[in-house]
Design an enzyme around this catalytic site. Structure first.
Site, short mmCIF file in Angstrom:
data_model
loop_
_atom_site.label_atom_id
_atom_site.label_comp_id
_atom_site.label_asym_id
_atom_site.label_seq_id
_atom_site.Cartn_x
_atom_site.Cartn_y
_atom_site.Cartn_z
N LYS A 6 3.53 24.96 11.42
CA LYS A 6 2.52 25.48 10.49
C LYS A 6 1.51 26.36 11.23
O LYS A 6 0.91 27.27 10.65
CB LYS A 6 1.83 24.34 9.75
CG LYS A 6 1.13 23.31 10.63
CD LYS A 6 -0.35 23.59 10.83
CE LYS A 6 -0.98 22.60 11.80
NZ LYS A 6 -2.42 22.82 12.00
N THR A 17 -4.18 25.19 6.97
CA THR A 17 -4.14 26.09 8.12
C THR A 17 -3.94 27.55 7.72
O THR A 17 -4.45 28.45 8.39
CB THR A 17 -3.02 25.66 9.09
OG1 THR A 17 -3.11 24.25 9.30
CG2 THR A 17 -3.15 26.35 10.43
#
Length: 443
Positions: free
Chosen positions: A302, A359
């Site tokens: 991620k 994120t």
């Protein structure tokens, strides 16, 4: 202060809701009934009656009948929702009381925890533990003597949290032997690429049965290892107990006691449970998992996807492009993680989709910030030299290419990020190349 069933973070909400509470308390009935005659008069204004008196009577009856049916339906729906919520609350209280009686609770029996690394997340973990049990010793092992002194003398990490007072039971040292001595759990919060060297340097002080709970996210680029593989190898003990902790969490929000959810994963279910018991609080949920691969791969990749999302933002390519890119990136993470043995359910949960959304879309993300600046035209060297903390996605991107090749998985978005970081592709060329890929069936 909030009670066990009413966390502290709700206190700030209560002060701003007095007006709403007063208006709600004016009626004991949770469903506000409207007078059918009032509704009828309104309907006459909006819908002028027909000329026939018979028609007027029929219209009135129809409106009143419709309002009554609607109110009955609304009241029934409200009752169903209220009952469902009350059942959930009763289950929650029963579960908490049952677990409070158990003597095997890890937090109750733990006297000391050591935290390796005094960065923002290591400090946040130390604070969570210290708040959970004020009589427990929480020792930070750090290398910066100035920060170490500020923690011990001012109860403050002046480098990362100069506005936050640390609990009195948090201390710091630069001596590995002192830090680890008598610790029953160890939190690992060292950047991934520095972990092997660091762990080898303290291996002689680490007991063979000391559980290591890693919050570091990423892959070691030289070996392609996850932290659950790297830690036992670096310590020279294949049987070292290891758990990994991951999920959507900014350290500053943990320090501020804002509601957060994490996942503790270990192949040893009892270790995952102990990790949950150590960290869980009124403002921190900790789910358990045995899918270490799924949790770690989502947490590592991620960061690379967040760089891609930042590039889209920096190039001002719009929301449509952002949504399409992140969706494609999620698929690529799933393809690789499943080939490595991860579960798709993990990748759609807190440590997967939850961490990806945080994120990729929030400005506090270091990896996203790197992407934004790359998309705006800055050079990678200048970006990294100006940062005080590590953006793990920059190093992890290099490992993505090797893993994709090893497991025969096509990962166009994450591969493009790796090539941009290696200065083999410009962001503009990468976008054009991705948009020119074959139009294929959704997988």
């Amino acid at each position: 202060m909030g009670s066990i069933f009413e966390p502290e973070f709700l206190d700030r909400l209560h002060s701003g809701n007095h007006a709403l509470e007063r208006s709600e308390n004016q009626s004991s009935n949770p469903v506000q009934r409207e007078d059918p005659q009032t509704v009828l008069q309104s309907s006459r204004v909006l819908n002028p009656p027909e000329h026939s008196e018979n028609n007027i009577g029929k219209n009135e009856k129809l409106v009143i009948s419709g309002v009554a049916e609607n109110l009955d339906c609304t009241e029934e729906q409200s009752k169903i929702v209220r009952t469902a919520w009350e059942k959930l609350v009763r289950w929650s209280r029963s579960w908490q009381l049952l677990n409070a009686r158990k003597n095997s609770h890890a937090l109750l029996s733990t006297r000391k925890v050591v935290v390796l690394g005094g960065g923002s997340f290591g400090t946040a973990m130390a604070v969570i533990l210290a708040r959970n049990k004020p009589e427990m010793e929480v020792m930070l092992l750090i290398r910066d003597t100035f920060v170490c002194k500020s923690i011990n003398e001012q109860h403050m990490n002046v480098k990362y949290f100069p506005q936050h007072q640390l609990p009195c039971n948090v201390a710091a040292t630069t001596d590995a032997k002192e830090a680890i001595w008598n610790a029953q759990f160890c939190i690992h919060a060292i950047p991934v690429q520095a972990s092997s060297v660091f762990l080898r340097s303290i291996a002689e002080y680490v007991p063979a049965q000391l559980p290591i709970l890693s919050v570091s996210k990423g892959l070691e680029i030289s070996t392609l290892e996850m932290m659950s593989q790297l830690i036992p190898r670096a310590l020279g003990n294949p049987r070292q107990p290891v758990a990994v902790i991951s999920g959507p969490s900014f350290a500053i929000e943990l320090m501020d006691k804002l509601p957060t959810a994490l996942v503790a994963a270990s192949r040893d279910k009892e270790l995952a449970r102990a990790t949950q018991q150590l960290l869980a609080s009124q403002y921190l949920r900790v789910n358990m998992s045995t899918d270490v691969v799924g949790v770690e791969m989502a947490g590592a990749l991620k960061n690379v996807l967040a760089i891609a999302a930042g590039i889209v933002e920096g190039m001002k390519l719009g929301n449509n492009c952002m949504a399409a890119l992140v969706a494609q990136g999620c698929s690529e993470i799933r393809w690789l993680a499943e080939k490595m043995g991860g579960k798709s359910t993990t990748l759609t949960g807190v440590s997967g989709s939850g961490d990806i959304m945080l994120t990729c879309f929030v400005t506090l993300s270091r990896n996203r910030s790197v992407g934004v600046r790359l998309g705006s035209g800055e050079k990678l060297e200048d970006i990294l030299s100006s940062m005080s903390q590590v953006a793990e996605g920059v190093a992890t991107a290099g490992a993505v290419i090797s893993l994709a090749k090893k497991y025969r998985v096509k990962m166009p978005v994450l591969t493009a990020v790796a090539k941009i970081l290696a200065n083999q592709l410009t962001p503009k060329t990468a976008v054009l190349a991705l948009m020119s890929l074959p139009q294929v069936e959704e997988v």
